[in-house]
Design a protein around this motif. Structure first.
Motif, PDB file in Angstrom:
ATOM      1  N   PHE A 114       0.827  -1.207   0.000  1.00  0.00           N
ATOM      2  CA  PHE A 114       0.000   0.000   0.000  1.00  0.00           C
ATOM      3  C   PHE A 114       0.860   1.256   0.000  1.00  0.00           C
ATOM      4  O   PHE A 114       0.602   2.210  -0.750  1.00  0.00           O
ATOM      5  N   ASN A 115       1.889   1.268   0.864  1.00  0.00           N
ATOM      6  CA  ASN A 115       2.755   2.442   0.932  1.00  0.00           C
ATOM      7  C   ASN A 115       3.486   2.679  -0.391  1.00  0.00           C
ATOM      8  O   ASN A 115       3.686   3.831  -0.814  1.00  0.00           O
ATOM      9  N   THR A 116       3.900   1.586  -1.046  1.00  0.00           N
ATOM     10  CA  THR A 116       4.549   1.720  -2.354  1.00  0.00           C
ATOM     11  C   THR A 116       3.601   2.356  -3.359  1.00  0.00           C
ATOM     12  O   THR A 116       3.990   3.263  -4.122  1.00  0.00           O
ATOM     13  N   TRP A 117       2.358   1.890  -3.329  1.00  0.00           N
ATOM     14  CA  TRP A 117       1.342   2.446  -4.229  1.00  0.00           C
ATOM     15  C   TRP A 117       1.048   3.916  -3.897  1.00  0.00           C
ATOM     16  O   TRP A 117       1.056   4.778  -4.785  1.00  0.00           O
ATOM     17  N   LEU A 118       0.827   4.196  -2.604  1.00  0.00           N
ATOM     18  CA  LEU A 118       0.455   5.544  -2.178  1.00  0.00           C
ATOM     19  C   LEU A 118       1.567   6.564  -2.457  1.00  0.00           C
ATOM     20  O   LEU A 118       1.329   7.625  -3.047  1.00  0.00           O
ATOM     21  N   TYR A 119       2.796   6.231  -2.054  1.00  0.00           N
ATOM     22  CA  TYR A 119       3.880   7.198  -2.184  1.00  0.00           C
ATOM     23  C   TYR A 119       4.326   7.381  -3.636  1.00  0.00           C
ATOM     24  O   TYR A 119       4.897   8.415  -4.001  1.00  0.00           O
ATOM     25  N   SER A 120       4.028   6.398  -4.474  1.00  0.00           N
ATOM     26  CA  SER A 120       4.309   6.563  -5.907  1.00  0.00           C
ATOM     27  C   SER A 120       3.352   7.577  -6.525  1.00  0.00           C
ATOM     28  O   SER A 120       3.653   8.182  -7.554  1.00  0.00           O
ATOM     29  N   ILE A 121       2.211   7.746  -5.886  1.00  0.00           N
ATOM     30  CA  ILE A 121       1.246   8.755  -6.350  1.00  0.00           C
ATOM     31  C   ILE A 121       1.623  10.136  -5.828  1.00  0.00           C
ATOM     32  O   ILE A 121       1.799  11.096  -6.603  1.00  0.00           O
ATOM     33  N   VAL A 122       1.746  10.243  -4.511  1.00  0.00           N
ATOM     34  CA  VAL A 122       1.933  11.575  -3.911  1.00  0.00           C
ATOM     35  C   VAL A 122       3.323  12.146  -4.173  1.00  0.00           C
ATOM     36  O   VAL A 122       3.516  13.367  -4.101  1.00  0.00           O
ATOM     37  N   ASN A 123       4.309  11.297  -4.459  1.00  0.00           N
ATOM     38  CA  ASN A 123       5.664  11.787  -4.694  1.00  0.00           C
ATOM     39  C   ASN A 123       5.925  12.116  -6.164  1.00  0.00           C
ATOM     40  O   ASN A 123       7.035  12.529  -6.526  1.00  0.00           O
ATOM     41  N   PHE A 124       4.920  11.926  -6.989  1.00  0.00           N
ATOM     42  CA  PHE A 124       5.109  12.248  -8.407  1.00  0.00           C
ATOM     43  C   PHE A 124       5.239  13.753  -8.598  1.00  0.00           C
ATOM     44  O   PHE A 124       4.538  14.556  -7.981  1.00  0.00           O
ATOM     45  N   SER A 125       6.149  14.105  -9.476  1.00  0.00           N
ATOM     46  CA  SER A 125       6.357  15.528  -9.778  1.00  0.00           C
ATOM     47  C   SER A 125       6.436  15.714 -11.291  1.00  0.00           C
ATOM     48  O   SER A 125       7.055  14.907 -12.008  1.00  0.00           O
ATOM     49  N   PHE A 126       5.825  16.796 -11.781  1.00  0.00           N
ATOM     50  CA  PHE A 126       5.865  17.092 -13.213  1.00  0.00           C
ATOM     51  C   PHE A 126       7.157  17.789 -13.629  1.00  0.00           C
ATOM     52  O   PHE A 126       7.408  17.987 -14.828  1.00  0.00           O
ATOM     53  N   LYS A 171      -9.734  -0.127   5.852  1.00  0.00           N
ATOM     54  CA  LYS A 171      -9.030  -0.415   4.589  1.00  0.00           C
ATOM     55  C   LYS A 171      -9.824   0.110   3.394  1.00  0.00           C
ATOM     56  O   LYS A 171      -9.246   0.641   2.437  1.00  0.00           O
ATOM     57  N   ARG A 172     -11.134  -0.031   3.468  1.00  0.00           N
ATOM     58  CA  ARG A 172     -11.991   0.462   2.374  1.00  0.00           C
ATOM     59  C   ARG A 172     -11.878   1.977   2.233  1.00  0.00           C
ATOM     60  O   ARG A 172     -11.698   2.494   1.123  1.00  0.00           O
ATOM     61  N   ASP A 173     -11.986   2.697   3.363  1.00  0.00           N
ATOM     62  CA  ASP A 173     -11.903   4.167   3.325  1.00  0.00           C
ATOM     63  C   ASP A 173     -10.546   4.623   2.800  1.00  0.00           C
ATOM     64  O   ASP A 173     -10.460   5.562   1.994  1.00  0.00           O
ATOM     65  N   LEU A 174      -9.487   3.936   3.250  1.00  0.00           N
ATOM     66  CA  LEU A 174      -8.143   4.313   2.814  1.00  0.00           C
ATOM     67  C   LEU A 174      -7.946   4.017   1.327  1.00  0.00           C
ATOM     68  O   LEU A 174      -7.339   4.808   0.598  1.00  0.00           O
ATOM     69  N   THR A 175      -8.468   2.895   0.885  1.00  0.00           N
ATOM     70  CA  THR A 175      -8.338   2.525  -0.532  1.00  0.00           C
ATOM     71  C   THR A 175      -9.096   3.499  -1.425  1.00  0.00           C
ATOM     72  O   THR A 175      -8.587   3.924  -2.478  1.00  0.00           O
ATOM     73  N   ILE A 176     -10.309   3.863  -1.015  1.00  0.00           N
ATOM     74  CA  ILE A 176     -11.106   4.818  -1.797  1.00  0.00           C
ATOM     75  C   ILE A 176     -10.393   6.159  -1.901  1.00  0.00           C
ATOM     76  O   ILE A 176     -10.319   6.766  -2.987  1.00  0.00           O
ATOM     77  N   ALA A 177      -9.850   6.620  -0.784  1.00  0.00           N
ATOM     78  CA  ALA A 177      -9.132   7.899  -0.785  1.00  0.00           C
ATOM     79  C   ALA A 177      -7.907   7.834  -1.693  1.00  0.00           C
ATOM     80  O   ALA A 177      -7.590   8.809  -2.401  1.00  0.00           O
ATOM     81  N   THR A 178      -7.225   6.696  -1.701  1.00  0.00           N
ATOM     82  CA  THR A 178      -6.043   6.535  -2.554  1.00  0.00           C
ATOM     83  C   THR A 178      -6.433   6.500  -4.030  1.00  0.00           C
ATOM     84  O   THR A 178      -5.747   7.083  -4.882  1.00  0.00           O
ATOM     85  N   LEU A 179      -7.514   5.826  -4.323  1.00  0.00           N
ATOM     86  CA  LEU A 179      -8.007   5.790  -5.710  1.00  0.00           C
ATOM     87  C   LEU A 179      -8.405   7.180  -6.184  1.00  0.00           C
ATOM     88  O   LEU A 179      -8.210   7.533  -7.367  1.00  0.00           O
ATOM     89  N   GLU A 180      -8.930   7.994  -5.288  1.00  0.00           N
ATOM     90  CA  GLU A 180      -9.331   9.360  -5.649  1.00  0.00           C
ATOM     91  C   GLU A 180      -8.116  10.218  -6.010  1.00  0.00           C
ATOM     92  O   GLU A 180      -8.143  10.958  -7.011  1.00  0.00           O
ATOM     93  N   ILE A 181      -7.032  10.094  -5.221  1.00  0.00           N
ATOM     94  CA  ILE A 181      -5.859  10.908  -5.560  1.00  0.00           C
ATOM     95  C   ILE A 181      -5.154  10.357  -6.798  1.00  0.00           C
ATOM     96  O   ILE A 181      -4.529  11.108  -7.553  1.00  0.00           O
TER      97      ILE A 181
END
Length: 258
Positions: A114-126, A171-181
């Motif tokens: 999960f952390n790998t998935w999450l931080y790959s999203i939030v750490n992305f930079s253009f 887990k559901r709430d966290l997953t939904i929030a991650t899918l949204e970002i």
């Protein structure tokens, strides 16, 4: 005359002796018969009793032997059942230990994926991307899908050995929030790529006009990335809060198994 008397007297003693012998023989026979009757009486009354007692003793010994065999049989069955019970308890204990250990491992793997998935999203930079290296952005998007798939695989494995309503809700709430970002990032990347292609493929021959058009496109790119960072900032606060609650819950669950 004299001869007749002598002759008569001659046979008299013999007759008397024979009678005595016959009388004695009859007495013996009677006595013998009495003895036989007494013996028969004794035999009829004593022997059956003896045989009955003998048979009773034999039957008692047989009953005791039968009871003993039954007791030994029950004892053997009890020991067998006890051994099976001990084996089952041991296997159950080992099975429970294996399940707990498997659950612990899968929880760690779930958090890691999960952390790998999450931080790959939030750490992305253009920053640093242009038309020449735009392929790297496509690769990053593919990686995000892979990280999400890895998370889903571990999640399904964990559901087999661990069932907890609170855990599922968090887990559901966290997953939904991650899918949204991730959706916010996907939309921003798509718009960003489109503007890069548009800027690169401007069919304007006049240098000044082309420069003005490129600047306008670049301004839109800045607007896209600016809006993305603003949206992510708000969503990231929610993700941090949900992830913190989720992590604390998992720590408590893992401590229960220690």
């Amino acid at each position: 005359m004299f001869k007749k008397v002598i002759a008569k007297n001659r046979y008299k003693p013999y007759t008397s002796t024979l009678g005595t012998i016959m009388t004695d023989t009859s007495t013996y026979i009677i006595i013998l018969q009495v003895i036989i009757l007494i013996a028969v009486y004794i035999f009829r009354n004593s022997i059956p009793t003896f045989l009955k007692e003998k048979a009773k003793n034999i039957a008692t010994k047989q009953d005791i032997g039968k009871i003993t065999n039954e007791i030994e049989s029950v004892k053997s069955e009890f020991n067998k059942d006890l051994a099976i019970l001990k084996t089952n308890l041991s296997l159950k204990s080992q099975s429970n230990f294996s399940i707990q250990e498997k659950k612990r491992i899968l929880i760690y793997e779930l958090v890691e994926t999960f952390n790998t998935w999450l931080y790959s999203i939030v750490n992305f930079s253009f920053s640093g991307y242009n038309i020449q290296n735009i392929g790297e952005i496509k690769t990053h998007r593919k990686n995000l899908e892979k990280y999400k798939l890895d998370f889903n695989v571990i999640e399904n494995k964990l559901n087999i050995v661990y069932n907890n309503k609170e855990f599922d809700e968090l887990k559901r709430d966290l997953t939904i929030a991650t899918l949204e970002i991730q959706y916010i990032l996907d939309q921003a990347i798509s718009a960003y790529e489109l503007k890069l292609y548009e800027k690169h493929h401007l069919e304007i021959e006049d240098y000044y006009e082309r420069t003005v058009a490129q600047n306008e496109i670049q301004t839109k790119i800045f607007d896209i990335t600016g809006k993305y960072y603003d949206d992510m900032k708000e969503e990231y606060k929610n993700i941090v809060r949900l992830n913190s609650i989720f992590t604390e819950f998992l720590k408590t669950e893992l401590e229960k198994d220690i």
